[in-house]
Scaffold this motif. Structure first.
Motif, PDB file in Angstrom:
ATOM      1  N   UNK A  29       0.900  -1.077  -0.022  1.00 55.45           N
ATOM      2  CA  UNK A  29      -0.070   0.044  -0.025  1.00 55.45           C
ATOM      3  C   UNK A  29       1.027   1.192   0.035  1.00 55.45           C
ATOM      4  N   UNK A  30       0.267   2.410  -0.699  1.00 57.75           N
ATOM      5  CA  UNK A  30       1.160   3.427  -0.733  1.00 57.75           C
ATOM      6  C   UNK A  30       0.893   4.433   0.179  1.00 57.75           C
ATOM      7  N   UNK A  31      -0.054   4.517   0.725  1.00 60.15           N
ATOM      8  CA  UNK A  31      -0.398   5.738   1.816  1.00 60.15           C
ATOM      9  C   UNK A  31      -1.506   5.262   2.812  1.00 60.15           C
ATOM     10  N   UNK A  32      -1.703   6.114   3.808  1.00 60.71           N
ATOM     11  CA  UNK A  32      -2.620   5.457   4.914  1.00 60.71           C
ATOM     12  C   UNK A  32      -3.874   6.704   5.036  1.00 60.71           C
ATOM     13  N   UNK A  33      -4.904   6.140   5.157  1.00 59.72           N
ATOM     14  CA  UNK A  33      -5.964   7.013   5.936  1.00 59.72           C
ATOM     15  C   UNK A  33      -6.296   6.453   7.313  1.00 59.72           C
ATOM     16  N   UNK A  34      -6.436   7.432   8.221  1.00 61.12           N
ATOM     17  CA  UNK A  34      -7.002   6.901   9.492  1.00 61.12           C
ATOM     18  C   UNK A  34      -8.076   7.996  10.142  1.00 61.12           C
ATOM     19  N   UNK A  35      -8.931   6.989  10.852  1.00 62.50           N
ATOM     20  CA  UNK A  35     -10.108   7.706  11.246  1.00 62.50           C
ATOM     21  C   UNK A  35     -10.140   8.345  12.570  1.00 62.50           C
ATOM     22  N   UNK A  36     -10.689   9.637  12.811  1.00 59.39           N
ATOM     23  CA  UNK A  36     -10.842  10.548  13.856  1.00 59.39           C
ATOM     24  C   UNK A  36     -12.056  10.627  14.605  1.00 59.39           C
ATOM     25  N   UNK A  37     -12.351   9.646  15.803  1.00 59.22           N
ATOM     26  CA  UNK A  37     -13.398   9.684  16.205  1.00 59.22           C
ATOM     27  C   UNK A  37     -13.370   9.702  17.862  1.00 59.22           C
ATOM     28  N   UNK A  38     -14.267  10.077  18.427  1.00 57.70           N
ATOM     29  CA  UNK A  38     -14.393  10.070  20.097  1.00 57.70           C
ATOM     30  C   UNK A  38     -15.204   8.785  20.542  1.00 57.70           C
ATOM     31  N   UNK A  39     -16.265   8.287  19.880  1.00 57.36           N
ATOM     32  CA  UNK A  39     -16.928   7.301  20.106  1.00 57.36           C
ATOM     33  C   UNK A  39     -16.867   6.402  18.659  1.00 57.36           C
ATOM     34  N   UNK A  40     -17.062   5.153  18.725  1.00 58.55           N
ATOM     35  CA  UNK A  40     -17.354   4.220  17.828  1.00 58.55           C
ATOM     36  C   UNK A  40     -18.633   4.472  17.211  1.00 58.55           C
ATOM     37  N   UNK A 248     -25.352   9.012  19.691  1.00 58.26           N
ATOM     38  CA  UNK A 248     -24.655   8.167  20.482  1.00 58.26           C
ATOM     39  C   UNK A 248     -24.435   6.637  19.813  1.00 58.26           C
ATOM     40  N   UNK A 249     -23.623   5.907  20.074  1.00 56.20           N
ATOM     41  CA  UNK A 249     -23.598   4.462  19.628  1.00 56.20           C
ATOM     42  C   UNK A 249     -24.981   3.766  19.792  1.00 56.20           C
ATOM     43  N   UNK A 250     -25.777   3.877  20.895  1.00 60.09           N
ATOM     44  CA  UNK A 250     -27.005   3.202  21.066  1.00 60.09           C
ATOM     45  C   UNK A 250     -27.890   3.545  19.999  1.00 60.09           C
ATOM     46  N   UNK A 251     -27.952   4.792  19.652  1.00 60.49           N
ATOM     47  CA  UNK A 251     -28.716   5.481  18.740  1.00 60.49           C
ATOM     48  C   UNK A 251     -28.554   4.763  17.389  1.00 60.49           C
ATOM     49  N   UNK A 252     -27.199   4.799  16.918  1.00 57.04           N
ATOM     50  CA  UNK A 252     -26.927   3.962  15.982  1.00 57.04           C
ATOM     51  C   UNK A 252     -27.271   2.364  15.814  1.00 57.04           C
ATOM     52  N   UNK A 253     -27.159   1.840  16.839  1.00 53.46           N
ATOM     53  CA  UNK A 253     -27.709   0.393  17.100  1.00 53.46           C
ATOM     54  C   UNK A 253     -29.107   0.321  16.759  1.00 53.46           C
ATOM     55  N   UNK A 254     -29.836   1.304  17.395  1.00 51.58           N
ATOM     56  CA  UNK A 254     -31.363   1.135  17.141  1.00 51.58           C
ATOM     57  C   UNK A 254     -31.675   1.143  15.737  1.00 51.58           C
ATOM     58  N   UNK A 255     -30.962   2.426  15.076  1.00 46.99           N
ATOM     59  CA  UNK A 255     -31.218   2.589  13.552  1.00 46.99           C
ATOM     60  C   UNK A 255     -30.822   1.574  12.548  1.00 46.99           C
TER      61      UNK A 255
END
Length: 322
Positions: A29-40, A248-255
């Protein structure tokens, strides 16, 4: 066309992220992305390392360029602080760092109790944040700023690279894409939307680099790959602006209960078949992106990179020569 690996801070431990970065370089691979989060996005992902610590460690184990995909420098962290963090990252990476920015999600930005702004206000805040950061990177001496959204009082960044940092901006709709074309040094998205990419180029982006990223789900079988993609990243199938406004993560779990396994199977490349993984790149190649980043979902990241090293990357480079 450049092919990069996407490090998911939401799913892997800091040690795993560092090891994946090292292995990604070895795999070709030639480069990297990396995510920036406080929560999953949900508890099944289970991680959320502080990206700036991870970048510092990654800089010591590989030589690949790194882009944050993406940082929100407006609500949770003041742009002056992001400017310092990005400058240090660029120094550690010997100039191989690009600050990817966006307007963010309530999921991460609400944690200090601020009201989540409307999209037009978020874009306005982001544009002012870019002004603040660029001044801190380029002006000699101390910087003061008294704007609509941010105040900076006699601030100076002492540790910074010799060249100004490039800023790439995400654009998932026409309005954000137009702002990116006007103020950013590059474009970031996660869909093979040829019309939006052309809009970026026509409205000021020109030949600036355009990055795109997507996820696959390597597993010993296609069924297992679909299962883990649906369980861990079912949120990727949510439509519209839900990903920006759910807090919040729980709202994503519900959706995510509304996203069927069949929908996941139809939208995600899963399993061990190299040809299927090669074909997954086709829409992004055809749309005309300069850099394409791929992430793995699930516990088989090392196996996925082995497949890409031996079969997928060589075939992609054979059929898409630079």
């Amino acid at each position: 066309m450049q092919i990069g690996y996407f490090l998911s801070c939401e799913e892997y431990t800091p040690a795993e992220l560092i090891e994946q970065a090292r292995l990604a370089e070895e795999a070709g691979f030639e480069s990297l992305w990396i995510s920036d989060h406080f929560h999953p996005w949900n508890d099944a992902q289970g991680q959320s390392a502080f990206v700036w610590s991870a970048i510092g460690a990654i800089s010591q184990v590989c030589e690949l360029p790194v882009t944050t995909a993406v940082t929100c420098p407006t609500v949770r962290i003041h742009p002056a602080v992001i400017a310092q963090a990005a400058a240090t990252s660029a120094v550690l990476l010997n100039g191989r760092f690009r600050l990817g920015i966006g307007t963010g999600e309530a999921l991460n930005e609400h944690v200090l109790g601020s009201v989540w702004p409307t999209v037009d206000v978020r874009l306005e805040m982001l544009e002012e944040a870019v002004e603040v950061m660029r001044r801190l990177w380029t002006e000699d001496g101390f910087v003061s700023h008294h704007g609509k959204h941010y105040t900076v009082d006699t601030a100076r960044i002492y540790t910074k690279p010799t060249e100004p940092l490039p800023i790439y901006m995400s654009g998932f709709g026409p309005e954000a894409t137009d702002v990116a074309a006007r103020i950013a040094d590059g474009y970031i998205t996660t869909t093979p939307d040829k019309e939006l990419l052309q809009r970026f180029r026509d409205n000021g982006g020109g030949s600036k680099p355009a990055q795109v990223g997507f996820k696959v789900s390597y597993a010993p079988t296609e069924d297992e790959g679909v299962e883990q993609a649906h369980r861990i990243w079912g949120n990727s199938g949510l439509p519209g602006e839900l990903s920006q406004v759910l807090p919040s993560p729980r709202h994503f779990e519900q959706a995510t209960q509304l996203v069927t396994k069949e929908a996941t199977a139809s939208s995600v490349t899963a399993g061990p078949d190299a040809e299927a993984h090669v074909k997954a790149f086709a829409p992004y190649v055809e749309a005309g992106f300069d850099e394409i980043y791929v992430a793995n979902m699930g516990p088989y990241a090392v196996d996925m990179m082995n497949l890409y090293r031996t079969e997928v990357l060589p075939e992609l480079r054979r059929t898409n020569p630079a």
